[in-house]
Design a protein around this motif. Structure first.
Motif, mmCIF file in Angstrom:
data_model
loop_
_atom_site.group_PDB
_atom_site.id
_atom_site.type_symbol
_atom_site.label_atom_id
_atom_site.label_comp_id
_atom_site.label_asym_id
_atom_site.label_seq_id
_atom_site.Cartn_x
_atom_site.Cartn_y
_atom_site.Cartn_z
ATOM 1 N N ASN A 182 0.801 -1.215 0.040
ATOM 2 C CA ASN A 182 -0.142 -0.014 0.184
ATOM 3 C C ASN A 182 0.883 1.244 0.062
ATOM 4 N N ARG A 183 1.792 1.017 0.828
ATOM 5 C CA ARG A 183 3.000 2.340 0.798
ATOM 6 C C ARG A 183 3.455 2.629 -0.378
ATOM 7 N N SER A 184 3.931 1.776 -1.188
ATOM 8 C CA SER A 184 4.508 1.704 -2.260
ATOM 9 C C SER A 184 3.572 2.274 -3.654
ATOM 10 N N GLN A 185 2.339 1.913 -3.261
ATOM 11 C CA GLN A 185 1.488 2.507 -4.421
ATOM 12 C C GLN A 185 1.191 3.946 -4.242
ATOM 13 N N ALA A 186 1.202 4.290 -2.866
ATOM 14 C CA ALA A 186 0.889 5.929 -2.340
ATOM 15 C C ALA A 186 2.005 6.622 -2.916
ATOM 16 N N GLY A 187 3.268 5.859 -2.716
ATOM 17 C CA GLY A 187 4.669 6.619 -3.297
ATOM 18 C C GLY A 187 4.831 6.639 -4.622
ATOM 19 N N SER A 188 4.215 5.534 -5.535
ATOM 20 C CA SER A 188 4.210 5.626 -7.096
ATOM 21 C C SER A 188 3.120 6.794 -7.440
ATOM 22 N N LEU A 189 2.089 6.821 -6.829
ATOM 23 C CA LEU A 189 1.333 7.938 -7.156
ATOM 24 C C LEU A 189 1.738 9.381 -6.987
ATOM 25 N N ILE A 218 1.403 17.099 -4.411
ATOM 26 C CA ILE A 218 2.448 16.009 -4.669
ATOM 27 C C ILE A 218 2.324 14.751 -3.565
ATOM 28 N N VAL A 219 2.232 15.455 -2.413
ATOM 29 C CA VAL A 219 2.492 14.828 -1.221
ATOM 30 C C VAL A 219 1.144 14.415 -0.574
ATOM 31 N N ALA A 220 -0.008 14.973 -1.080
ATOM 32 C CA ALA A 220 -1.409 14.448 -0.689
ATOM 33 C C ALA A 220 -1.706 12.884 -0.686
ATOM 34 N N PRO A 221 -1.278 12.088 -1.802
ATOM 35 C CA PRO A 221 -1.479 10.662 -1.494
ATOM 36 C C PRO A 221 -0.729 9.922 -0.459
ATOM 37 N N LEU A 222 0.436 10.457 -0.021
ATOM 38 C CA LEU A 222 1.203 10.103 1.001
ATOM 39 C C LEU A 222 0.493 10.262 2.392
ATOM 40 N N ALA A 223 0.091 11.622 2.662
ATOM 41 C CA ALA A 223 -0.671 12.025 3.856
ATOM 42 C C ALA A 223 -2.019 11.281 3.851
ATOM 43 N N ALA A 224 -2.575 11.002 2.739
ATOM 44 C CA ALA A 224 -3.890 10.236 2.857
ATOM 45 C C ALA A 224 -3.852 8.748 3.344
ATOM 46 N N GLU A 225 -2.544 8.287 3.024
ATOM 47 C CA GLU A 225 -2.166 6.652 3.424
ATOM 48 C C GLU A 225 -1.630 6.926 4.627
ATOM 49 N N GLY A 226 -1.311 7.768 5.411
ATOM 50 C CA GLY A 226 -0.572 7.905 6.497
ATOM 51 C C GLY A 226 0.916 7.655 6.488
ATOM 52 N N GLU A 227 1.195 7.765 5.461
ATOM 53 C CA GLU A 227 2.638 7.468 5.238
ATOM 54 C C GLU A 227 3.590 8.699 5.301
ATOM 55 N N ARG A 228 4.722 8.646 6.287
ATOM 56 C CA ARG A 228 5.487 9.951 6.518
ATOM 57 C C ARG A 228 6.697 10.003 5.540
ATOM 58 N N PRO A 229 6.850 10.632 4.420
ATOM 59 C CA PRO A 229 8.025 10.360 3.493
ATOM 60 C C PRO A 229 9.124 11.002 4.321
ATOM 61 N N SER A 230 10.335 10.410 3.950
ATOM 62 C CA SER A 230 11.918 11.116 4.490
ATOM 63 C C SER A 230 11.874 12.426 3.969
ATOM 64 N N TRP A 231 12.899 13.222 4.562
ATOM 65 C CA TRP A 231 13.132 14.515 4.140
ATOM 66 C C TRP A 231 13.973 14.242 2.554
ATOM 67 N N LEU A 232 14.605 13.172 2.525
ATOM 68 C CA LEU A 232 15.392 12.949 1.328
ATOM 69 C C LEU A 232 14.439 12.619 0.271
ATOM 70 N N THR A 233 13.233 11.900 0.581
ATOM 71 C CA THR A 233 12.317 11.757 -0.526
ATOM 72 C C THR A 233 11.589 13.039 -0.919
ATOM 73 N N LEU A 234 11.145 13.673 0.051
ATOM 74 C CA LEU A 234 10.699 15.141 -0.312
ATOM 75 C C LEU A 234 11.595 15.917 -1.203
#
Length: 274
Positions: free
Chosen positions: A121-128, A177-193
């Motif tokens: 699930n997290r990978s799908q949010a990240g892909s989106l 850009i980050v809305a799908p990650l927030a919607a899935e409750g996944e906190r991206p790293s600062w490097l990802t951002l």
């Protein structure tokens, strides 16, 4: 104003996208907040689809009025190809990823499927999020071309106003850009951002440099077509997430808010005569 100064201002306009990206690190957002963030992103991205297609079609529409059929054929064909690649290309790519995930899960066995589901699930949010950043990056490259073209033609006041307007616009795009990650409750790293910001905002800087030396409507239409197709695909995906949330009233108001934000940040560009 020197070319270096114009390029620097183009970079500033692109990297204001980082103003909205930290929202992706919200801790454990509530279901209503998740739905609201997702819906605001839908509104912003829906506005972007309209904005991108309007700019892409403008040269073709002008050519139609002048009966310039060669430009109509070139521009219209370029837009059609860009839209097809941007929309249908992502559909087939996502379908291929889905089959690959399913094959991996099947080969790992039933027990592994259960334990790996959260990571999937997290990978799908990240892909989106990556798809959104890519689509916005293509759009921002075309915006950078507009800034560079204005500077190349000696319209420095217009170039500066475009930089201000695009900078304000990019600040809202970072949130999208980050809305799908927030919607899935996944906190991206600062490097990802950092990476997502480079993909989404960096092309504004590159487009500004290219635009100062190359004035080409067909190139601009191509990037705008790709951007419109990819952003439209993402909107379709986010609408599916919104329907699953069951927050119809909240979703509607937040989509409206996103649309209004898009128009508000575009107002400076319109006032500049772009």
């Amino acid at each position: 104003m020197s070319s270096a100064h114009i390029a620097l201002l183009g970079a500033i306009a692109g990297f204001t996208i980082y103003l909205g990206l930290p929202l992706g690190r919200l801790r454990t957002p509530t279901p209503r907040l998740k739905a609201g963030l997702n819906a605001v992103a839908i509104g912003i991205l829906t506005f972007l689809v309209w904005d991108v297609l309007t700019h892409a079609w403008e040269p073709v529409d002008t050519a139609l009025g002048k009966h310039d059929w060669e430009t109509v054929a070139t521009g219209g064909g370029t837009l059609a190809v860009g839209l097809t690649i941007g929309l249908a290309g992502l559909v087939h790519y996502d379908s291929w990823l889905g089959r690959r995930r399913a094959a991996t899960a099947q080969s790992a066995g039933p027990g592994a499927v259960t334990t790996e589901l959260p990571r999937k699930n997290r990978s799908q949010a990240g892909s989106l999020a990556l798809m959104i950043a890519t689509g916005i990056g293509l759009h921002n490259f075309a915006e950078g071309l507009a800034i560079g073209n204005s500077a190349a033609q000696g319209e420095l006041s217009l170039a500066v106003l475009l930089i201000i307007g695009f900078g304000l616009h990019n600040a809202t795009e970072g949130f999208g850009i980050v809305a799908p990650l927030a919607a899935e409750g996944e906190r991206p790293s600062w490097l990802t951002l950092l990476g997502l910001g480079l993909i989404g905002g960096g092309p504004t800087f590159l487009g500004t440099i290219v635009g100062q030396h190359l004035v080409n409507d067909t190139l601009s239409i191509a990037f705008l077509g790709l951007a419109a197709g990819s952003i439209l695909y993402v909107v379709i995906e986010l609408l599916a997430v919104a329907r699953r949330s069951g927050q119809k009233i909240l979703t509607t108001w937040c989509i409206l808010l996103g649309l209004l934000l898009g128009f508000a940040t575009d107002a400076v560009i319109t006032a500049a005569g772009a």
